[in-house]
Design a protein around this motif. Structure first.
Motif, PDB file in Angstrom:
ATOM      1  N   ARG A 183       0.833  -1.210   0.000  1.00 45.09           N
ATOM      2  CA  ARG A 183       0.000   0.000   0.000  1.00 45.09           C
ATOM      3  C   ARG A 183       0.863   1.253   0.000  1.00 45.09           C
ATOM      4  O   ARG A 183       0.532   2.247  -0.658  1.00 45.09           O
ATOM      5  N   GLU A 184       1.975   1.221   0.726  1.00 47.80           N
ATOM      6  CA  GLU A 184       2.878   2.374   0.721  1.00 47.80           C
ATOM      7  C   GLU A 184       3.463   2.629  -0.658  1.00 47.80           C
ATOM      8  O   GLU A 184       3.617   3.776  -1.087  1.00 47.80           O
ATOM      9  N   LEU A 185       3.804   1.544  -1.369  1.00 53.25           N
ATOM     10  CA  LEU A 185       4.455   1.691  -2.670  1.00 53.25           C
ATOM     11  C   LEU A 185       3.534   2.261  -3.735  1.00 53.25           C
ATOM     12  O   LEU A 185       4.009   2.789  -4.748  1.00 53.25           O
ATOM     13  N   ALA A 190       2.309   9.251  -0.562  1.00 51.40           N
ATOM     14  CA  ALA A 190       3.562   8.723  -0.020  1.00 51.40           C
ATOM     15  C   ALA A 190       4.586   9.852   0.128  1.00 51.40           C
ATOM     16  O   ALA A 190       4.789  10.642  -0.799  1.00 51.40           O
ATOM     17  N   PRO A 191       5.278   9.942   1.279  1.00 46.61           N
ATOM     18  CA  PRO A 191       6.284  10.996   1.505  1.00 46.61           C
ATOM     19  C   PRO A 191       7.638  10.630   0.899  1.00 46.61           C
ATOM     20  O   PRO A 191       8.608  10.340   1.603  1.00 46.61           O
ATOM     21  N   VAL A 192       7.712  10.608  -0.430  1.00 41.30           N
ATOM     22  CA  VAL A 192       8.948  10.213  -1.112  1.00 41.30           C
ATOM     23  C   VAL A 192       9.937  11.372  -1.084  1.00 41.30           C
ATOM     24  O   VAL A 192       9.604  12.486  -1.518  1.00 41.30           O
ATOM     25  N   PRO A 193      11.164  11.159  -0.591  1.00 36.21           N
ATOM     26  CA  PRO A 193      12.153  12.245  -0.595  1.00 36.21           C
ATOM     27  C   PRO A 193      12.625  12.533  -2.005  1.00 36.21           C
ATOM     28  O   PRO A 193      12.504  11.694  -2.900  1.00 36.21           O
ATOM     29  N   PHE A 217       4.690  12.354  -9.842  1.00 32.84           N
ATOM     30  CA  PHE A 217       5.545  11.171  -9.732  1.00 32.84           C
ATOM     31  C   PHE A 217       4.797  10.003  -9.107  1.00 32.84           C
ATOM     32  O   PHE A 217       4.839   8.877  -9.624  1.00 32.84           O
ATOM     33  N   VAL A 218       4.098  10.231  -7.983  1.00 37.53           N
ATOM     34  CA  VAL A 218       3.434   9.110  -7.312  1.00 37.53           C
ATOM     35  C   VAL A 218       2.249   8.597  -8.137  1.00 37.53           C
ATOM     36  O   VAL A 218       1.944   7.400  -8.103  1.00 37.53           O
ATOM     37  N   LEU A 224       2.002   2.703 -13.325  1.00 38.89           N
ATOM     38  CA  LEU A 224       2.888   1.700 -13.913  1.00 38.89           C
ATOM     39  C   LEU A 224       2.971   0.453 -13.046  1.00 38.89           C
ATOM     40  O   LEU A 224       3.022  -0.673 -13.563  1.00 38.89           O
ATOM     41  N   THR A 225       2.971   0.621 -11.729  1.00 39.61           N
ATOM     42  CA  THR A 225       3.071  -0.518 -10.826  1.00 39.61           C
ATOM     43  C   THR A 225       1.892  -1.457 -11.006  1.00 39.61           C
ATOM     44  O   THR A 225       2.056  -2.674 -11.142  1.00 39.61           O
TER      45      THR A 225
END
Length: 300
Positions: A183-185, A190-193, A217-218, A224-225
């Motif tokens: 779920r995070e991916l 999501a807090p992606v740096p 981006f997310v 795509l995922t």
């Protein structure tokens, strides 16, 4: 005492040599990673021992480099396989169901490796072209070779492609689920740096623009995922995928298929793959030189 022969990586000119070093591989990896962590034990190991939250870009770069070595590394492939196993010796704990896991347990280690094959097989239909039956068999045989490089025993991997699909369906029916790590991916919040790779000016620019770039981006990562994950896996995990999204993925695939094959090698292939292909005579200049030699023979 006879000398132990290190397992050989896939041969130059094989299917994997055309797939793993191509930039389209970057679009496929998120689906393979998501399918891996759909297994609760694998997800627990990633949750407790990985830096995917704090250093996702560095982790991705290291994983990609390792994958390139398994395929293009020659004698270094076996060394890298041994390094990967050493790295995972201490990865152990308890999954959300209270079951003890170890990263090198045959069932879990083999599953992580196995996910690559169905993702390649499915994603290539969109991003390149569907594999022929012969190519699919060769891809599976080569993926088994990579498994041996990683130290997976033959008895822990389905021996043939006919054996693989029942194994895959059983894993989907009995083992995988929408884990917290999965779920995070695919989360849109999501807090992606920001990426910490590349020259300092590039990193500084990305850092400044990242708040504006992150939402897109997310969304693309989630698209795509889920889209490049085999449909039966999506269904088993419970991930939604609409007809509209399917049409968008088909359109994206058309663009990728038109653009990537005409790129020069320095843009089409990742560095390690590009150097290996050049050394094996498979690079663009080498192919053009062979065509010129054949033409010179036919046309005196």
């Amino acid at each position: 005492m006879s000398k132990v022969v290190a397992p050989a990586p896939p041969p130059p000119g094989g299917v994997l040599w055309s797939v793993v070093g191509d930039v389209r591989e970057l679009l496929m990896l998120p689906a393979a990673l998501a399918l891996q962590v759909a297994h609760p034990a694998v997800a627990a190991g990633v949750d407790e021992h990985s830096v995917f939250r704090t250093d996702p870009w560095g982790r991705g770069e290291r994983s990609l480099h390792s994958l390139q070595l398994w395929v293009y590394g020659g004698e270094e492939a076996a060394r890298e396989g041994r390094r990967v196993r050493r790295l995972h010796r201490s990865v152990q704990g308890t999954d959300p169901y209270g079951r003890v896991y170890h990263a090198l347990s045959p069932d879990y280690y083999a599953w992580v490796h196995a996910t690559g094959f169905p993702v390649f097989q499915h994603a290539l239909r969109y991003l390149a072209r569907p594999l022929t039956e012969a190519q699919e068999r060769r891809l599976y045989a080569e993926w088994l070779q990579v498994g041996r490089v990683l130290g997976i025993r033959e008895r822990d991997m389905p021996a043939t492609i006919e054996d693989f699909w029942p194994y895959f369906r059983r894993m989907l029916a009995d083992e995988v689920e929408e884990t917290a790590v999965l779920r995070e991916l695919i989360a849109l919040d999501a807090p992606v740096p920001p990426p910490g790779l590349g020259p300092l000016p590039v990193r500084a620019l990305l850092g400044a623009l990242w708040p504006a770039l992150l939402p897109s981006f997310v969304r693309i990562r989630r698209f795509l995922t889920i889209g490049l994950m085999p449909p039966e896996a999506r269904a088993a995990i419970g991930l939604d995928w609409t007809d509209r999204q399917e049409r968008a993925l088909v359109r994206l695939g058309r663009v990728v298929r038109a653009v990537v094959p005409v790129l020069p090698d320095r843009l089409r292939y990742l560095p390690l793959a590009r150097e290996a292909r050049r050394a094996a005579g498979l690079s663009g200049p080498a192919r053009r030189a062979r065509r010129r030699r054949r033409t010179s023979v036919r046309c005196p």
